[in-house]
Design an enzyme around this catalytic site. Structure first.
Site, PDB file in Angstrom:
ATOM      1  N   CYS A  46      -2.896   5.202  -2.736  1.00  0.00           N
ATOM      2  CA  CYS A  46      -3.085   4.508  -4.457  1.00  0.00           C
ATOM      3  C   CYS A  46      -3.765   3.405  -4.168  1.00  0.00           C
ATOM      4  CB  CYS A  46      -1.700   4.236  -4.989  1.00  0.00           C
ATOM      5  SG  CYS A  46      -0.793   3.210  -4.026  1.00  0.00           S
ATOM      6  N   HIS A  68      -1.654  -2.260  -9.122  1.00  0.00           N
ATOM      7  CA  HIS A  68      -1.968  -2.962  -7.810  1.00  0.00           C
ATOM      8  C   HIS A  68      -3.171  -3.652  -8.243  1.00  0.00           C
ATOM      9  CE1 HIS A  68       1.004  -0.726  -6.212  1.00  0.00           C
ATOM     10  NE2 HIS A  68       0.335   0.074  -5.435  1.00  0.00           N
TER      11      HIS A  68
END
EC number: 1.2.1.11
Length: 414
Positions: A198, A312
């Site tokens: 990711c 994130h």
């Protein structure tokens, strides 16, 4: 009215969660260097009730609805955080599905999973032979499971295409590791495709357009990774621990190395012999492979877990081969597929997890020339939804690419 400590703690946790709900309503004052289109995904059990907003036109937000073919699609691990998002991406992006099959363990088999578009679906006990009946299978399971079953599912001309979200096959030279906007053509080479980590997927959405424009000599990245990186158990541990802390207790930790509430943890995954963690090395290995860079191309990452639920963020520093013009860099990013430029410091417009959560596109901002590398360097900040751009959405985009280039084919039915 006086509230008990328990009530205050619960209120604060719920209030913190509600800030994610308000992100859809929140609109930063945007100047000429920030895009205005919102690319929000639909709500889910892992995303506090954002309203569905149609994504803007880009390779990340266009759908395959115009294609006349339709396919039998399987999901293994559909009850987990990423698996649920894969199903919702298939629905919202109008992936051409003739039949959706959901495979699970003995514990899940026989249960019914409601869906908006495909009705109620009974979870089938996973079986390789059944999975092979599908045209394409999305794996949202562990690396060990993928290693055991993925190749058997796709083996031979009558096997299914497999798009694997684990790390099991990412570093095998013969298996394509794909971010469709960068190296989508690689999907023609194999029926088994690996989805990237990711952190890598989010960062490369901004790094790649800048590499194409200015070239690159090295990349330095520092990440600020949400609890969602550890799946639903990680998000639960953060929320439960926050409630306990606010009520005066001591949070317990089983998912993270230390309690995450009101803390940051400079470790994600296991430490390697060179002092980096495996998460940090994933960024190095995967950046080189996806972008077609040399095996010794310098990429360094420091990964930190922070107490946010989802999305994130990353500080990225690039030393470039050509002098950087910030206006040109902003233009390149503003026009790049899968990227949303949010870069107007005068109006306090910049990427944040609270605004990136639920979006298909990665927010990029805080662009500036590097004080270290001068004219040949650029620094910037990105935020991207880990469960979408960093996982489920990328997997579905891989599927869309393979539909478009003919790599996924309808199987003949009796």
């Amino acid at each position: 009215m006086r509230l008990s400590a328990s009530a205050v703690g619960t209120f604060l946790v719920l209030a913190a969660t509600s800030t994610f709900q308000s992100a859809q309503a929140f609109t930063a004052v945007r100047g000429p260097l920030s895009t205005t289109a919102t690319t929000s995904a639909s709500s889910s059990a892992f995303l506090p009730t954002f309203s569905a907003v149609r994504p803007q036109a880009s390779s990340s937000s266009s759908s395959t609805s115009s294609l006349s073919m339709s396919f039998s699609v399987g999901i293994v691990g559909a009850t987990g955080a990423v698996g649920k998002e894969i199903r919702q991406c298939l629905e919202k992006r109008e992936f051409p599905v003739s039949q959706l099959r959901i495979f699970g363990s003995e514990r899940s088999a026989g249960k019914t999973m409601p869906t908006e578009k495909y009705g109620d679906i009974e979870v089938e006990l996973f079986d390789v032979a059944k999975a092979r009946e599908c045209d394409v299978v999305f794996l949202a399971v562990s690396g060990d499971f993928a290693l055991e079953h993925a190749e058997a599912i796709c083996k031979g001309d009558d096997g299914a295409v497999v798009i694997d979200n684990s790390s099991a096959f990412r570093y095998k030279p013969e298996i394509p590791l794909v971010v469709p906007e960068i190296n989508g053509k690689e999907t023609k080479k194999s029926k088994l495709i690996a989805n990237p980590n990711c952190t890598t997927a989010i960062g490369l959405m901004a790094i790649w357009p800048l590499i194409q424009k200015f070239g690159c000599k090295r990349v330095i990245m520092s990440t600020y990774q949400a609890a969602s990186g550890a799946g639903q158990p990680g998000m639960d541990e953060l929320q439960d621990g926050t409630r306990v802390y606010l009520e005066g207790g001591t949070p317990e930790n089983s998912i993270f190395a230390y309690p995450l509430p009101f803390n940051v943890i400079p470790q994600i995954d296991k430490f390697q012999e060179n002092g980096y963690t495996k998460e940090e090395m994933k960024v190095t290995w995967e950046t080189r492979k996806i972008c077609g860079l040399a095996d010794d191309f310098p990429v360094s990452c420091s990964a930190v877990r922070i107490p946010t639920i989802r999305a994130h963020s990353e500080v990225i520093i690039m030393e470039t081969e050509k002098p950087v013009d910030i206006k040109e860099a902003q233009k390149v990013l503003d026009e790049a597929p899968g990227v949303k430029l949010v870069d107007n410091p005068d109006e306090l417009a910049y990427p944040m997890p609270i605004t990136a959560t639920g979006q298909y596109d990665v927010e990029v901002g805080r662009l500036r020339k590097s004080l270290v590398f001068g004219d040949y360097g650029i620094e910037f900040f990105v935020s991207g939804d880990q469960l979408l751009r960093g996982a489920a959405l990328n997997a579905v985009l891989v599927g869309e690419e393979m539909v478009s280039n003919g790599s996924i084919k309808e199987k003949a039915t009796a």
